[in-house]
Design a protein around this motif. Sequence first.
Motif, short mmCIF file in Angstrom:
data_model
loop_
_atom_site.label_atom_id
_atom_site.label_comp_id
_atom_site.label_asym_id
_atom_site.label_seq_id
_atom_site.Cartn_x
_atom_site.Cartn_y
_atom_site.Cartn_z
N ARG A 1 -4.06 7.27 0.04
CA ARG A 1 -3.59 5.81 0.14
C ARG A 1 -4.04 4.91 -0.83
O ARG A 1 -5.46 4.86 -1.25
CB ARG A 1 -4.24 5.11 1.45
CG ARG A 1 -3.85 3.48 1.54
CD ARG A 1 -4.76 2.53 2.41
NE ARG A 1 -4.15 1.26 2.65
CZ ARG A 1 -4.96 0.45 3.22
NH1 ARG A 1 -5.81 0.70 4.00
NH2 ARG A 1 -4.04 -0.88 3.27
N TYR A 2 -3.19 4.41 -1.56
CA TYR A 2 -3.50 3.53 -2.60
C TYR A 2 -3.42 2.05 -2.11
O TYR A 2 -2.34 1.52 -1.64
CB TYR A 2 -2.48 3.52 -3.89
CG TYR A 2 -2.72 4.65 -4.43
CD1 TYR A 2 -3.71 4.67 -5.87
CD2 TYR A 2 -2.19 5.95 -4.35
CE1 TYR A 2 -3.99 5.92 -6.60
CE2 TYR A 2 -2.43 7.18 -5.02
CZ TYR A 2 -3.37 7.00 -6.26
OH TYR A 2 -3.69 8.19 -7.09
N PHE A 3 -4.50 1.28 -1.87
CA PHE A 3 -4.48 0.05 -1.33
C PHE A 3 -3.81 -1.07 -2.18
O PHE A 3 -3.91 -1.23 -3.36
CB PHE A 3 -6.06 -0.62 -1.26
CG PHE A 3 -5.94 -1.77 -0.64
CD1 PHE A 3 -5.50 -2.28 0.61
CD2 PHE A 3 -6.70 -2.87 -1.06
CE1 PHE A 3 -5.60 -3.55 1.19
CE2 PHE A 3 -7.11 -4.04 -0.63
CZ PHE A 3 -6.26 -4.33 0.81
N GLU B 1 -11.88 4.37 5.89
CA GLU B 1 -10.86 3.44 6.90
C GLU B 1 -11.85 3.05 8.23
O GLU B 1 -12.78 3.85 8.62
CB GLU B 1 -9.71 4.21 7.13
CG GLU B 1 -8.51 4.29 5.88
CD GLU B 1 -8.06 3.01 5.38
OE1 GLU B 1 -8.57 1.93 5.38
OE2 GLU B 1 -6.89 3.12 5.02
N SER C 1 0.83 -1.00 0.06
CA SER C 1 -0.04 -0.02 0.06
C SER C 1 0.98 1.22 0.20
O SER C 1 1.83 1.37 0.58
CB SER C 1 -0.76 -0.01 1.51
OG SER C 1 -2.07 -0.82 0.98
N ASP D 1 -8.08 8.45 -8.30
CA ASP D 1 -8.07 6.96 -8.35
C ASP D 1 -7.65 6.46 -6.88
O ASP D 1 -7.55 5.25 -6.76
CB ASP D 1 -7.41 6.51 -9.50
CG ASP D 1 -5.94 7.08 -9.14
OD1 ASP D 1 -5.85 8.10 -8.68
OD2 ASP D 1 -5.27 6.34 -9.92
N ALA D 2 -7.35 7.05 -5.90
CA ALA D 2 -6.85 6.47 -4.54
C ALA D 2 -8.01 6.18 -3.80
O ALA D 2 -9.08 6.40 -3.79
CB ALA D 2 -6.24 7.50 -3.82
N ARG D 3 -7.66 5.10 -3.07
CA ARG D 3 -8.69 4.36 -2.31
C ARG D 3 -9.43 5.31 -1.07
O ARG D 3 -10.53 5.31 -0.74
CB ARG D 3 -8.20 3.01 -1.63
CG ARG D 3 -9.43 2.30 -0.82
CD ARG D 3 -10.53 1.65 -1.36
NE ARG D 3 -10.01 0.55 -2.15
CZ ARG D 3 -9.82 -0.73 -1.77
NH1 ARG D 3 -10.29 -1.11 -0.57
NH2 ARG D 3 -9.27 -1.72 -2.62
N HIS D 4 -8.63 5.90 -0.43
CA HIS D 4 -8.67 6.75 0.73
C HIS D 4 -7.82 8.16 0.49
O HIS D 4 -6.85 8.17 0.24
CB HIS D 4 -8.35 6.17 1.99
CG HIS D 4 -8.83 4.73 2.16
ND1 HIS D 4 -10.38 4.53 2.37
CD2 HIS D 4 -8.55 3.54 1.95
CE1 HIS D 4 -10.62 3.19 2.58
NE2 HIS D 4 -9.45 2.66 2.38
N LYS E 1 -4.34 -6.35 3.61
CA LYS E 1 -4.98 -5.89 4.71
C LYS E 1 -4.20 -5.56 6.01
O LYS E 1 -3.21 -6.58 6.20
CB LYS E 1 -6.45 -6.53 5.28
CG LYS E 1 -7.51 -6.61 4.22
CD LYS E 1 -8.73 -6.99 4.61
CE LYS E 1 -9.96 -6.88 3.60
NZ LYS E 1 -11.18 -7.46 4.23
#
Length: 207
Positions: A103-105, A76, A22, A50-53, A109
């Motif tokens: 954050r880019y996942f 999150e 990540s 395009d980032a997750r968060h 996890k």
Amino acid sequence: MSITPYAVPAETVRHELEIKKSRFITYLAHTPGEADAKQFIQSLRNAYPDARHHCWAFVAGRPESSVQWGCGDDGEPAGTAGKPMLAQLSGAKVGEICAVVVRYFGGIKLGTGGLVKAYGTSVQQALSLLTTREVAVTVPYTISCEYAHIDTIEALLKQYHGIQLDAAFSHNVQLAVRIDARFIEGFLDALKNQTRGQAQACSTEHQ
């Protein structure tokens, strides 16, 4: 009101950290108010769509003024991003600052503990790169004076760390100024003495 000067960011910082594939891209910026902080957060959402968060935290005023703190996890698990980010900011004793971690996942996890550590560490490492400048606490005043007193008042502003913001000229002069809060008493005494009480200064802080 506290009259002690405080540190603010001198420039924007970018820092990148990779943890278990990540990417955590951290930005720190000078944001003088809550509206500025929210605008900065939105600018990074736009820059990284395009980032997750896009997790965030800010200290919008003086470092110790917790009523102007804020944070958000942006999807999150609750408390795993914004709070550890804010903890780092508040501990740094820097005011008017906003942190955003993009954050880019990476597919792995991290768990709640891993996320807390990742977001906290990201801001901590970015803060180690931050340069700051000092901001003096100033109070706004309006000074009514005769034309003959302008030079005297300009000299006093320089002596007592004040700045002139505006001036209006009619039968007399109305000066809008800001005075360093540490030196207001000395400035007002000197103004009274050197103009023989003819120049009047009125605080406009709560008007």
